[in-house]
Design a protein around this motif. Structure first.
Motif, PDB file in Angstrom:
ATOM      1  N   GLN A  98      -8.241 -18.179   9.934  1.00  0.00           N
ATOM      2  CA  GLN A  98      -7.547 -17.881  11.177  1.00  0.00           C
ATOM      3  C   GLN A  98      -7.711 -19.171  11.858  1.00  0.00           C
ATOM      4  N   ARG A 107      -6.315  -9.674  -2.140  1.00  0.00           N
ATOM      5  CA  ARG A 107      -6.503  -8.515  -2.913  1.00  0.00           C
ATOM      6  C   ARG A 107      -5.678  -8.211  -4.225  1.00  0.00           C
ATOM      7  N   ALA A 138      -0.726 -15.473  10.869  1.00  0.00           N
ATOM      8  CA  ALA A 138      -1.042 -14.663  12.214  1.00  0.00           C
ATOM      9  C   ALA A 138      -1.724 -13.136  11.488  1.00  0.00           C
ATOM     10  N   ASN A 139      -2.391 -12.514  12.426  1.00  0.00           N
ATOM     11  CA  ASN A 139      -2.716 -11.375  11.998  1.00  0.00           C
ATOM     12  C   ASN A 139      -1.814 -10.453  11.194  1.00  0.00           C
ATOM     13  N   GLY A 140      -2.116  -9.846  10.412  1.00  0.00           N
ATOM     14  CA  GLY A 140      -1.168  -8.661   9.742  1.00  0.00           C
ATOM     15  C   GLY A 140      -0.152  -9.323   8.760  1.00  0.00           C
ATOM     16  N   ALA A 141      -0.070 -10.740   8.640  1.00  0.00           N
ATOM     17  CA  ALA A 141       0.975 -11.374   7.904  1.00  0.00           C
ATOM     18  C   ALA A 141       0.859 -11.160   6.253  1.00  0.00           C
ATOM     19  N   GLY A 142      -0.315 -10.822   5.775  1.00  0.00           N
ATOM     20  CA  GLY A 142      -0.327 -10.371   4.400  1.00  0.00           C
ATOM     21  C   GLY A 142      -1.428 -11.352   3.808  1.00  0.00           C
ATOM     22  N   LYS A 143      -2.322 -12.143   4.354  1.00  0.00           N
ATOM     23  CA  LYS A 143      -3.059 -12.854   3.771  1.00  0.00           C
ATOM     24  C   LYS A 143      -4.073 -12.150   2.897  1.00  0.00           C
ATOM     25  N   SER A 144      -4.748 -11.316   3.484  1.00  0.00           N
ATOM     26  CA  SER A 144      -5.736 -10.354   2.840  1.00  0.00           C
ATOM     27  C   SER A 144      -5.317  -9.650   1.735  1.00  0.00           C
ATOM     28  N   THR A 145      -3.983  -9.197   1.963  1.00  0.00           N
ATOM     29  CA  THR A 145      -3.360  -8.445   0.853  1.00  0.00           C
ATOM     30  C   THR A 145      -2.975  -9.325  -0.346  1.00  0.00           C
ATOM     31  N   GLU A 180     -11.528 -15.079   5.308  1.00  0.00           N
ATOM     32  CA  GLU A 180     -11.999 -15.359   6.546  1.00  0.00           C
ATOM     33  C   GLU A 180     -13.221 -15.543   6.772  1.00  0.00           C
ATOM     34  N   GLU A 186     -13.270 -10.113   3.417  1.00  0.00           N
ATOM     35  CA  GLU A 186     -13.376 -10.391   4.833  1.00  0.00           C
ATOM     36  C   GLU A 186     -14.474  -9.099   5.214  1.00  0.00           C
ATOM     37  N   TYR A 243       0.883  -1.127   0.058  1.00  0.00           N
ATOM     38  CA  TYR A 243      -0.048  -0.005   0.173  1.00  0.00           C
ATOM     39  C   TYR A 243       0.940   1.396  -0.100  1.00  0.00           C
ATOM     40  N   VAL A 246       4.051  -5.134   1.482  1.00  0.00           N
ATOM     41  CA  VAL A 246       3.681  -6.130   2.399  1.00  0.00           C
ATOM     42  C   VAL A 246       3.852  -7.662   1.995  1.00  0.00           C
TER      43      VAL A 246
HETATM   44  P1  ATP Z   1      -5.964  -9.947   9.189  1.00  0.00           P
HETATM   45  O1  ATP Z   1      -6.200 -11.319   9.595  1.00  0.00           O
HETATM   46  O2  ATP Z   1      -5.453  -9.186  10.599  1.00  0.00           O
HETATM   47  O3  ATP Z   1      -6.881  -9.251   8.185  1.00  0.00           O
HETATM   48  P2  ATP Z   1      -3.852 -10.154   7.323  1.00  0.00           P
HETATM   49  O4  ATP Z   1      -2.933 -11.567   7.266  1.00  0.00           O
HETATM   50  O5  ATP Z   1      -4.808 -10.697   6.245  1.00  0.00           O
HETATM   51  O6  ATP Z   1      -4.242 -10.170   8.589  1.00  0.00           O
HETATM   52  P3  ATP Z   1      -3.378  -8.071   5.884  1.00  0.00           P
HETATM   53  O7  ATP Z   1      -4.754  -7.229   6.047  1.00  0.00           O
HETATM   54  O8  ATP Z   1      -3.017  -8.314   4.294  1.00  0.00           O
HETATM   55  O9  ATP Z   1      -2.943  -9.020   6.808  1.00  0.00           O
HETATM   56  O10 ATP Z   1      -2.251  -6.789   6.246  1.00  0.00           O
HETATM   57  C1  ATP Z   1      -1.057  -6.936   6.110  1.00  0.00           C
HETATM   58  C2  ATP Z   1      -0.197  -5.600   6.206  1.00  0.00           C
HETATM   59  O11 ATP Z   1      -0.997  -4.667   5.315  1.00  0.00           O
HETATM   60  C3  ATP Z   1      -0.793  -5.244   7.939  1.00  0.00           C
HETATM   61  O12 ATP Z   1       0.491  -4.529   8.388  1.00  0.00           O
HETATM   62  C4  ATP Z   1      -1.921  -4.142   7.669  1.00  0.00           C
HETATM   63  O13 ATP Z   1      -1.804  -3.081   8.610  1.00  0.00           O
HETATM   64  C5  ATP Z   1      -1.367  -3.339   6.068  1.00  0.00           C
HETATM   65  N1  ATP Z   1      -2.443  -3.154   5.326  1.00  0.00           N
HETATM   66  C6  ATP Z   1      -3.748  -3.879   5.065  1.00  0.00           C
HETATM   67  N2  ATP Z   1      -4.474  -2.997   4.269  1.00  0.00           N
HETATM   68  C7  ATP Z   1      -4.076  -1.841   4.271  1.00  0.00           C
HETATM   69  C8  ATP Z   1      -4.519  -0.711   3.712  1.00  0.00           C
HETATM   70  N3  ATP Z   1      -5.850  -0.781   2.936  1.00  0.00           N
HETATM   71  N4  ATP Z   1      -3.622   0.310   3.813  1.00  0.00           N
HETATM   72  C9  ATP Z   1      -2.616   0.311   4.087  1.00  0.00           C
HETATM   73  N5  ATP Z   1      -2.055  -0.710   4.993  1.00  0.00           N
HETATM   74  C10 ATP Z   1      -2.856  -1.764   4.985  1.00  0.00           C
END
Ligand code: ATP
Length: 240
Positions: A197, A50, A40-47, A164, A87, A16, A21
């Motif tokens: 998760q 996307r 874990a949370n923040g690992a980048g799975k949603s990214t 999720e 999500e 981003y 990420v």
């Molecule tokens: P979660 O289960 O918490 O959603 P995740 O593994 O899916 O975790 P992501 O949501 O991909 O992780 O986030 C990975 C990193 O990217 C995190 O540090 C988060 O703060 C950052 N991030 C996610 N979405 C955005 C956004 N729209 N703009 C800026 N940073 C983002």
């Protein structure tokens, strides 16, 4: 990479603005398989999801059935058969169940195709037919998740990306959802990537899995192998 690979991701990087990420992910998913993405949370799975559906522009390469999809816009991805259930579900809460589903079928030109899509969705999620005229916002969390998946199914995707699906749902409802996703996978041959998760449940229902840690794949294998390895389960998945 195997010849049967349907989705091939090579050195995928995404983020981003200036914040990277995903730091070069490479993996492949075979046609008709369910692939779990854990971590874990923040690992980048949603990214990752996307980046695969075009919401975030990646670098590296994304190939689906040999076609280069890298950097395509979400609309083009949808046309090529990639459906994303984000999500938080992303249903239109003031609209009815029927309106949400019909919106999902927006690309069908023929009315008969929309009706066939609705019948398919009701086959998997009969409760949506019962609630057809109700506002999406009045449904329970589990029903809203069913609606979100049903909406994605309206276009008969080749690749279904689920972010999720268990979020905020009871274990029983989550189990039922996963059972239906497996049925869709088996009956329609839809390839599925599911971010989850609940590692135990995801591994029960996936063919293969990848574990992400701070934007890198730290572990890959068949779901059975990963589930059977207690050390792995303790170190990466937070159970046992
Ligand atoms: P979660 O289960 O918490 O959603 P995740 O593994 O899916 O975790 P992501 O949501 O991909 O992780 O986030 C990975 C990193 O990217 C995190 O540090 C988060 O703060 C950052 N991030 C996610 N979405 C955005 C956004 N729209 N703009 C800026 N940073 C983002």
């Amino acid at each position: 990479m195997s010849e049967e690979s349907f989705l091939v991701v090579t050195e995928l990087r995404a983020g981003y603005g200036g914040a990277q990420v995903l730091h070069g992910l490479s993996f492949a998913v075979r046609r008709g398989e369910v692939c779990a993405i854990l971590g874990a949370n923040g690992a980048g799975k949603s990214t990752l999801l996307r980046a695969l559906c075009g919401m975030v522009r990646p670098r590296g390469a994304v190939r689906l059935d040999c076609a280069d999809l890298t950097g395509r816009a979400p609309e083009a991805m949808a046309r090529l058969g990639v459906a994303h259930v984000p999500e938080g579900r992303g249903t239109f809460t003031p609209l009815t169940v029927e309106e949400n589903l019909r919106l999902g079928g927006y690309r069908h030109r023929r009315r008969a195709d929309v009706e066939a899509g609705l019948r398919r969705v009701f086959g998997y999620f009969p409760v949506l037919e019962d609630k057809l005229r109700e506002q999406a916002g009045s449904l329970s969390g589990g029903q809203q998740q069913m609606l979100a998946i049903g909406r994605a199914l309206m276009l008969t995707p080749r690749l279904l990306l689920l972010d999720e699906p268990s979020l905020g749902l009871s274990p029983l409802v989550t189990q039922e959802l996963f059972r239906i996703v497996r049925t869709i996978n088996e009956e329609e041959g839809t390839t599925v990537i599911v971010v989850e998760q609940n590692a135990h449940l995801a591994l029960e229902n996936a063919h293969q899995a990848h574990v992400l840690e701070t934007g890198r794949i730290v572990l890959s294998g068949s779901a059975a192998e990963i589930k059977a390895d207690e050390q792995v389960a303790r170190s990466y998945l937070g159970y046992r």
